[in-house]
Design a protein around this motif. Structure first.
Motif, short mmCIF file in Angstrom:
data_model
loop_
_atom_site.label_atom_id
_atom_site.label_comp_id
_atom_site.label_asym_id
_atom_site.label_seq_id
_atom_site.Cartn_x
_atom_site.Cartn_y
_atom_site.Cartn_z
N GLU A 23 1.00 -1.25 -0.17
CA GLU A 23 -0.28 -0.14 -0.05
C GLU A 23 0.66 1.30 0.39
N GLU A 24 1.31 1.23 1.32
CA GLU A 24 2.96 2.74 1.11
C GLU A 24 3.48 2.56 -0.41
N PHE A 25 3.69 1.42 -1.26
CA PHE A 25 4.37 1.35 -2.34
C PHE A 25 3.95 2.39 -3.15
N SER A 26 2.57 1.44 -3.43
CA SER A 26 1.41 1.55 -4.39
C SER A 26 0.88 3.43 -4.25
N ARG A 27 0.82 4.24 -3.15
CA ARG A 27 0.76 5.81 -2.67
C ARG A 27 2.29 6.35 -3.36
N TRP A 28 3.52 5.85 -3.60
CA TRP A 28 4.22 6.05 -4.01
C TRP A 28 4.21 6.39 -5.98
N PHE A 125 -2.56 11.22 -3.37
CA PHE A 125 -3.49 10.67 -2.87
C PHE A 125 -4.04 11.07 -1.95
N GLU A 126 -5.29 10.77 -2.09
CA GLU A 126 -5.94 12.12 -0.84
C GLU A 126 -5.82 11.52 0.33
N ASN A 127 -5.34 9.75 0.52
CA ASN A 127 -5.21 8.98 1.83
C ASN A 127 -4.04 8.97 1.97
N ASN A 128 -2.54 9.54 1.60
CA ASN A 128 -1.67 10.51 2.26
C ASN A 128 -1.51 11.42 3.01
N PRO A 129 -2.47 11.98 4.22
CA PRO A 129 -2.42 13.05 4.75
C PRO A 129 -1.01 13.30 4.88
N TYR A 135 3.39 18.49 1.36
CA TYR A 135 3.57 19.98 0.37
C TYR A 135 2.71 21.32 0.33
N GLU A 136 1.69 21.19 1.40
CA GLU A 136 1.10 22.71 1.92
C GLU A 136 2.10 23.06 2.29
N SER A 137 2.84 22.69 3.56
CA SER A 137 3.82 23.44 3.88
C SER A 137 5.03 24.27 3.70
N THR A 158 -8.33 8.55 -4.29
CA THR A 158 -8.85 9.58 -5.16
C THR A 158 -7.31 10.94 -5.06
N LEU A 159 -6.92 11.09 -6.55
CA LEU A 159 -5.72 11.80 -6.83
C LEU A 159 -6.19 13.38 -6.72
#
Length: 180
Positions: A23-28, A125-129, A135-137, A158-159
């Motif tokens: 899952e972590e790999f897929s977020r990347w 991805f939205e599920n990577n807060p 990135y927002e910082s 969601t992307l």
């Protein structure tokens, strides 16, 4: 302190141990690589970027010169002064220390000062807060939300497409740069 420099071919295999699970790999990877990651996939990736005049792979180095992270820049558009960041990952040894924020901030600095870019984009991805907050910082803001963009074993992710105006991002110490 974080320094950026081009990624070296002989460092590719270090990335193999940076992901704890699929899952972590897929977020990347967002499906651009298959799990588990192999040296052959990374070699192909490296060779493609060696031929890409509008993209390159960067290594983030910690104070001691050890690999702290990976960031790719591509789709450099010299007419629109824009570049896209991707495949951002921090080495497990450097996580939880603000390394991601420093790395992306240095990426923005490089894009602005060296490449003359005015804008950077990336997807998260939205599920990577944690990544989103990182990135927002440094000044990225959500520009577009793509619902159900990626299928992870039947789960729709969601992307968020994000944009930063270079010159408006946070500095390495986290303070907002002021105009003058």
């Amino acid at each position: 302190m974080i320094r950026l420099r081009p990624w070296k071919r002989e460092e590719l295999k270090e990335l193999l141990g940076w992901f704890s699970d699929e899952e972590e790999f897929s977020r990347w990877s967002a499906g651009k690589f298959s799990y588990p990651l192999t040296e052959e996939q990374l070699l192909d990736y490296y060779e493609r970027f060696e031929k890409d005049r509008c993209g390159w792979i960067m290594a983030a180095l910690g104070d001691s010169g050890h690999l702290a992270g990976h960031i790719m820049m591509r789709k450099a558009d010299y007419e629109r002064n824009s570049v896209h960041f991707g495949f951002i990952v921090v080495s497990p040894a450097f996580r939880g220390k603000g390394t991601g924020r420093l790395m992306v901030s240095q990426g923005l600095k490089y894009a602005g000062e060296i490449l003359g870019m005015k804008r950077a984009t990336l997807g998260v991805f939205e599920n990577n807060p944690a990544a989103r907050r990182c990135y927002e910082s440094v000044g990225f803001r959500t520009e577009e939300i793509l619902k159900d963009e990626f299928d992870y074993h039947g789960e729709k992710w969601t992307l968020l497409n994000m944009t930063a105006e270079i010159g408006e991002q946070s500095g390495e110490n986290g303070d907002r740069k002021s105009g003058g």
